[in-house]
Scaffold this motif. Structure first.
Motif, mmCIF file in Angstrom:
data_model
loop_
_atom_site.group_PDB
_atom_site.id
_atom_site.type_symbol
_atom_site.label_atom_id
_atom_site.label_comp_id
_atom_site.label_asym_id
_atom_site.label_seq_id
_atom_site.Cartn_x
_atom_site.Cartn_y
_atom_site.Cartn_z
ATOM 1 N N GLU A 295 0.770 -1.316 0.037
ATOM 2 C CA GLU A 295 -0.125 0.131 0.017
ATOM 3 C C GLU A 295 0.887 1.276 0.018
ATOM 4 O OE1 GLU A 295 -3.197 0.118 2.507
ATOM 5 O OE2 GLU A 295 -3.842 -1.968 2.085
ATOM 6 N N GLY A 296 1.996 1.308 0.485
ATOM 7 C CA GLY A 296 2.887 2.520 0.379
ATOM 8 C C GLY A 296 2.476 3.222 1.501
ATOM 9 N N THR A 297 2.772 4.534 1.593
ATOM 10 C CA THR A 297 2.288 5.426 2.691
ATOM 11 C C THR A 297 0.982 6.221 2.736
ATOM 12 O OG1 THR A 297 3.236 7.459 1.633
ATOM 13 C CG2 THR A 297 4.727 6.073 3.204
ATOM 14 N N SER B 252 0.457 15.821 9.311
ATOM 15 C CA SER B 252 1.893 16.264 9.895
ATOM 16 C C SER B 252 2.846 15.888 8.604
ATOM 17 C CB SER B 252 2.169 15.542 11.016
ATOM 18 O OG SER B 252 2.403 13.959 10.460
ATOM 19 N N GLY B 253 2.594 14.988 7.862
ATOM 20 C CA GLY B 253 3.445 14.784 6.718
ATOM 21 C C GLY B 253 4.319 13.611 6.882
ATOM 22 N N GLN B 254 4.202 12.949 8.063
ATOM 23 C CA GLN B 254 5.119 11.940 8.669
ATOM 24 C C GLN B 254 4.715 10.814 7.768
ATOM 25 O OE1 GLN B 254 4.459 9.529 12.170
ATOM 26 N NE2 GLN B 254 2.493 10.472 12.469
ATOM 27 N N PRO B 255 5.849 9.879 7.468
ATOM 28 C CA PRO B 255 5.451 8.621 6.481
ATOM 29 C C PRO B 255 4.576 7.566 7.411
ATOM 30 C CG PRO B 255 7.729 8.558 7.436
ATOM 31 C CD PRO B 255 7.170 9.763 7.831
ATOM 32 N N ALA C 155 4.373 4.316 12.082
ATOM 33 C CA ALA C 155 4.559 5.572 12.091
ATOM 34 C C ALA C 155 5.677 5.890 12.632
ATOM 35 C CB ALA C 155 3.339 6.462 12.599
ATOM 36 N N PRO C 156 6.641 5.437 12.068
ATOM 37 C CA PRO C 156 8.143 5.778 12.670
ATOM 38 C C PRO C 156 8.339 7.041 13.483
ATOM 39 C CG PRO C 156 8.293 4.815 10.527
ATOM 40 C CD PRO C 156 7.011 5.202 10.395
ATOM 41 N N LYS C 157 7.941 8.222 12.830
ATOM 42 C CA LYS C 157 8.172 9.400 13.698
ATOM 43 C C LYS C 157 7.098 9.751 14.694
ATOM 44 C CE LYS C 157 10.780 10.997 9.559
ATOM 45 N NZ LYS C 157 11.185 11.988 8.885
ATOM 46 N N ALA C 158 6.232 8.899 15.006
ATOM 47 C CA ALA C 158 5.007 9.247 15.879
ATOM 48 C C ALA C 158 5.420 9.694 17.301
ATOM 49 C CB ALA C 158 3.973 8.249 16.063
ATOM 50 N N LEU D 218 6.047 13.476 17.769
ATOM 51 C CA LEU D 218 5.131 14.601 17.343
ATOM 52 C C LEU D 218 4.690 14.913 18.571
ATOM 53 C CD1 LEU D 218 3.260 12.846 14.408
ATOM 54 C CD2 LEU D 218 5.070 14.715 14.186
ATOM 55 N N ASP D 219 4.213 16.454 18.717
ATOM 56 C CA ASP D 219 3.467 16.718 19.906
ATOM 57 C C ASP D 219 2.064 16.193 19.927
ATOM 58 O OD1 ASP D 219 1.471 18.385 18.693
ATOM 59 O OD2 ASP D 219 3.295 19.805 18.285
ATOM 60 N N PHE D 220 1.408 16.131 20.966
ATOM 61 C CA PHE D 220 0.021 15.475 21.119
ATOM 62 C C PHE D 220 -0.939 15.791 20.222
ATOM 63 C CE2 PHE D 220 -4.307 15.329 23.133
ATOM 64 C CZ PHE D 220 -4.252 14.234 23.363
ATOM 65 N N GLU D 221 -1.195 17.140 19.966
ATOM 66 C CA GLU D 221 -2.086 17.824 18.837
ATOM 67 C C GLU D 221 -1.864 17.124 17.701
ATOM 68 O OE1 GLU D 221 -0.513 19.805 21.298
ATOM 69 O OE2 GLU D 221 -2.254 20.031 22.815
ATOM 70 N N THR D 222 -0.513 17.355 17.391
ATOM 71 C CA THR D 222 -0.305 16.847 15.859
ATOM 72 C C THR D 222 -0.784 15.275 15.535
ATOM 73 O OG1 THR D 222 1.426 18.620 15.826
ATOM 74 C CG2 THR D 222 1.440 16.726 14.098
ATOM 75 N N ARG D 223 -0.162 14.520 16.523
ATOM 76 C CA ARG D 223 -0.238 13.097 16.596
ATOM 77 C C ARG D 223 -1.982 12.785 16.611
ATOM 78 N NH1 ARG D 223 3.271 11.637 19.849
ATOM 79 N NH2 ARG D 223 1.811 11.913 21.799
ATOM 80 N N MET D 224 -2.542 13.485 17.206
ATOM 81 C CA MET D 224 -4.000 13.679 17.345
ATOM 82 C C MET D 224 -4.718 13.815 16.299
ATOM 83 S SD MET D 224 -5.425 11.851 20.256
ATOM 84 C CE MET D 224 -7.192 12.750 20.232
#
Length: 133
Positions: free
Chosen positions: A26-28, A33-36, A59-62, A65-71
């Motif tokens: 499936e890829g990304t 946030s633009g994270q892969p 999500a290798p960069k999760a 990220l700050d809480f709001e961005t991750r949410m």
């Protein structure tokens, strides 16, 4: 392969193989946030309170990220991936749990070295409504 529906009795080794195949195929998945982010699998479970669909993503960069961005990323994944899957589910839709893991970890396994994040949603009128755990 479009998706993996893994029941709660699926063997862990098969689950990992299926997950790796879906992720590679499936890829990304785009997120705010633009994270892969890569879909690992979808697990269907029957709980006492009703059906639950668990959407698992790599999500290798999760953790960075700050809480709001991750949410925002998780809500976006619920609305852009889960909601289309549930459009024909009828009035009794399952609860959706979106999880992000910075590394591939077997479902249900704990690994203190891997950050994993989970959020639960009710789907109503093609929208994901966050449920605090």
């Amino acid at each position: 392969m479009d998706r993996v529906w893994a029941g709660p009795v699926m063997r862990p080794a098969l689950l990992m193989i299926a997950a790796a195949g879906v992720a590679a195929a499936e890829g990304t998945v785009p997120v705010p946030s633009g994270q892969p982010v890569t879909r690992i699998e979808i697990i269907e479970e029957m709980m006492a309170e009703g059906p639950v669909l668990r959407y698992r993503f790599l999500a290798p960069k999760a953790a960075t990220l700050d809480f709001e961005t991750r949410m925002a990323d998780m809500a976006h994944l619920c609305e852009s991936v889960a909601v289309p899957d549930l459009r024909d589910a009828g009035p009794e839709r399952p609860r959706v749990v979106v999880s992000l893991s910075e590394k591939l970890v077997e479902f249900g396994a704990r690994d203190a070295s891997v950050a994993q994040f989970f959020e639960s949603y009710t789907v109503a009128e093609d929208r994901c409504i966050w449920e605090a755990f």
